[in-house]
Design a protein around this motif. Structure first.
Motif, PDB file in Angstrom:
ATOM      1  N   ALA A 181       0.708   3.991  -3.417  1.00  0.00           N
ATOM      2  CA  ALA A 181       0.240   5.100  -3.044  1.00  0.00           C
ATOM      3  C   ALA A 181       1.245   6.402  -3.431  1.00  0.00           C
ATOM      4  O   ALA A 181       0.978   7.224  -3.858  1.00  0.00           O
ATOM      5  N   GLU A 218       2.497   6.812  -6.962  1.00  0.00           N
ATOM      6  CA  GLU A 218       1.292   7.589  -7.580  1.00  0.00           C
ATOM      7  C   GLU A 218       0.978   8.923  -7.423  1.00  0.00           C
ATOM      8  O   GLU A 218       0.782   9.792  -8.388  1.00  0.00           O
ATOM      9  N   ARG A 219       1.147   9.209  -6.042  1.00  0.00           N
ATOM     10  CA  ARG A 219       0.964  10.563  -5.935  1.00  0.00           C
ATOM     11  C   ARG A 219       1.944  11.500  -6.071  1.00  0.00           C
ATOM     12  O   ARG A 219       1.854  12.664  -6.426  1.00  0.00           O
ATOM     13  N   SER A 267       0.816  -1.375  -0.042  1.00  0.00           N
ATOM     14  CA  SER A 267      -0.107  -0.007  -0.020  1.00  0.00           C
ATOM     15  C   SER A 267       0.778   1.276  -0.056  1.00  0.00           C
ATOM     16  O   SER A 267       0.513   2.291  -0.631  1.00  0.00           O
ATOM     17  N   ASN A 326      -3.584   8.310   4.493  1.00  0.00           N
ATOM     18  CA  ASN A 326      -3.553   9.185   3.562  1.00  0.00           C
ATOM     19  C   ASN A 326      -2.577  10.552   3.985  1.00  0.00           C
ATOM     20  O   ASN A 326      -2.050  11.134   3.217  1.00  0.00           O
TER      21      ASN A 326
END
Length: 327
Positions: A18, A21-22, A14, A284
Motif C-alpha cells: 500500500a 502504490e500510494r 500489506s 489507511n
C-alpha cells in the motif's frame, strides 16, 4: 526531478504494497523495495529516504542504513539511535520528562556467556541482590520482562517472591526489568508518524487478535472515546516521547488506571502496521500519514546525518563543532 524512497521489510505484505502504490501517485516521488548488495566504504545513497521495518532482525541492513545516513539519506527510524536505545532507558527518560511510568527496576542478567568468569568479571555486581528492597519498591503483582525485548517474548506476570525467583532464574542471558503491574481500566495503542501525528486506538493486550497473535485492536468508530482531558494528555505524552527519542515511526501504549495514562511500551520503531491487525480504517490513516511524511522528507532533502556532530566535520564546518562543544 524524481526522488527515490526505499522500503526495507520482512515478511509483512500489506504495509509495503500500500505504501509503495500510494507513494508512486505523488508527483516527483518513486518508491520501491530497496535493493542492497555489496556496499563500498564511500558512496552516495541512491535513496533520498529509506524506511526501515526489518533491520532489528537483519544485521547487514542495520550496517547498510548507517552507511546510507553517511551517504545523505533520511532514514526512518535513525539507525544510530535505534542501535543504542532500550526499553529501560526509555522508562528512565520518560519518567524525567513527566510522563507517568509504572515503578520499574532493572535487574542484572541471571547468566552470562562462557567467557565471563563470575568471580572475576563481575566484581562490580552487587551480590546477592536485595530482593526485599526491589519487591518493596515495585510491589506485586508485577511484570518480569526483557529490558530490550518486544512482542511479549519472555514476559511473565509474577505474584509472589517464589514466582519472581523462578521466572528470573529461567531468564538466562536476558537483562530483565521488574515492573509494577497496572490493572488497567482502559488501554490505548497510539500509532505515531513524524513524531507529532498520533492515532490513538483502543486496544486489548489480553485478547488474541485475528492472526493468532496476542493483542487485539477494539476499533471503535469514534476517535475520541476517551474523556477530552485524558485524550489530550495521551496525545501530549506520546508526542513528548517521540520527540525525545526522535522516532518518526513508533507505537506508544498507555494503560489507564484511575484516570492516569501510564506509558507501558513506547520504543517500537517498527510498529505494527498490518491491515489484518489495524483494520482497514486505521490502516489507511497510518499509510496516508507515512506517505505524506516520507514524500515531504524526500522533497525537502532532509538528512538524518545532520543530527550528528560528525556531519559538521564532513561539511568542513569545524567552527560549528567548536561552538557546539562550548555550549
Amino acid at each position: 526531478m524524481t526522488e527515490k524512497i526505499g522500503v526495507l521489510v520482512g515478511w509483512e505484505h500489506s504495509f509495503p504494497k500500500a505504501f509503495i502504490e500510494r507513494c508512486n501517485k505523488v508527483p516527483g516521488i518513486h518508491a520501491e523495495l530497496a535493493k542492497l548488495g555489496g556496499t563500498p566504504e564511500r558512496f552516495e545513497s541512491p535513496y533520498r529516504v529509506l524506511i526501515d521495518r526489518i533491520s532489528h532482525e537483519v544485521k547487514h541492513y542495520r550496517f547498510y542504513l548507517k552507511a546510507a545516513v553517511l551517504g545523505g539519506a533520511f532514514v526512518i527510524n535513525d539507525p544510530f539511535w535505534w542501535s543504542a536505545d532500550d526499553k529501560f532507558f526509555g522508562y528512565s527518560l520518560a519518567s524525567q520528562l513527566g510522563v507517568a511510568i509504572p515503578r520499574t527496576v532493572m535487574l542484572p542478567q541471571q547468566d552470562y556467556i562462557p567467557a565471563i568468569s563470575k568471580d572475576r568479571s563481575l566484581r562490580n555486581l552487587e551480590y546477592p541482590l536485595n530482593w526485599e528492597a526491589i519487591v518493596d519498591y515495585v510491589g506485586f503483582p508485577a511484570i518480569l520482562k526483557p529490558a530490550d525485548g518486544g512482542g511479549w517474548k519472555d514476559v511473565t506476570v509474577v505474584r509472589t517472591p517464589a514466582e519472581l525467583l523462578a521466572a528470573y532464574n529461567a531468564s538466562g542471558l536476558n537483562v530483565m526489568t521488574l515492573q509494577e503491574f497496572i490493572d488497567f481500566d482502559d488501554y490505548i495503542r497510539c500509532i505515531c508518524v513524524g513524531q507529532d501525528r498520533i492515532l490513538p486506538i483502543q486496544y486489548n493486550p489480553k485478547e488474541i487478535g485475528p492472526t493468532g497473535l496476542r493483542g487485539r485492536y477494539v476499533g471503535r468508530e469514534e476517535d475520541r472515546w476517551l474523556p477530552q482531558d485524558l485524550h489530550d494528555r495521551v496525545l501530549n505524552d506520546a508526542i513528548t516521547i517521540n520527540k525525545a527519542l526522535r522516532y518518526d515511526m513508533n507505537s506508544v501504549e498507555f494503560a489507564v488506571k484511575d484516570g492516569v495514562p501510564y506509558a507501558i511500551d513506547f520504543t517500537n520503531p517498527a510498529p505494527d502496521m498490518h491491515i489484518e491487525h489495524l483494520g482497514e480504517r486505521y490502516f489507511n490513516i497510518a499509510i496516508d500519514w507515512m506517505v505524506e511524511f516520507a514524500a515531504a522528507a524526500a522533497k525537502e532533502g532532509r538528512r538524518t546525518r545532520d543530527n550528528y556532530a560528525w556531519a559538521k566535520l564532513l561539511n568542513n564546518d569545524l567552527e560549528k563543532v567548536r561552538l557546539g562543544a562550548a555550549t
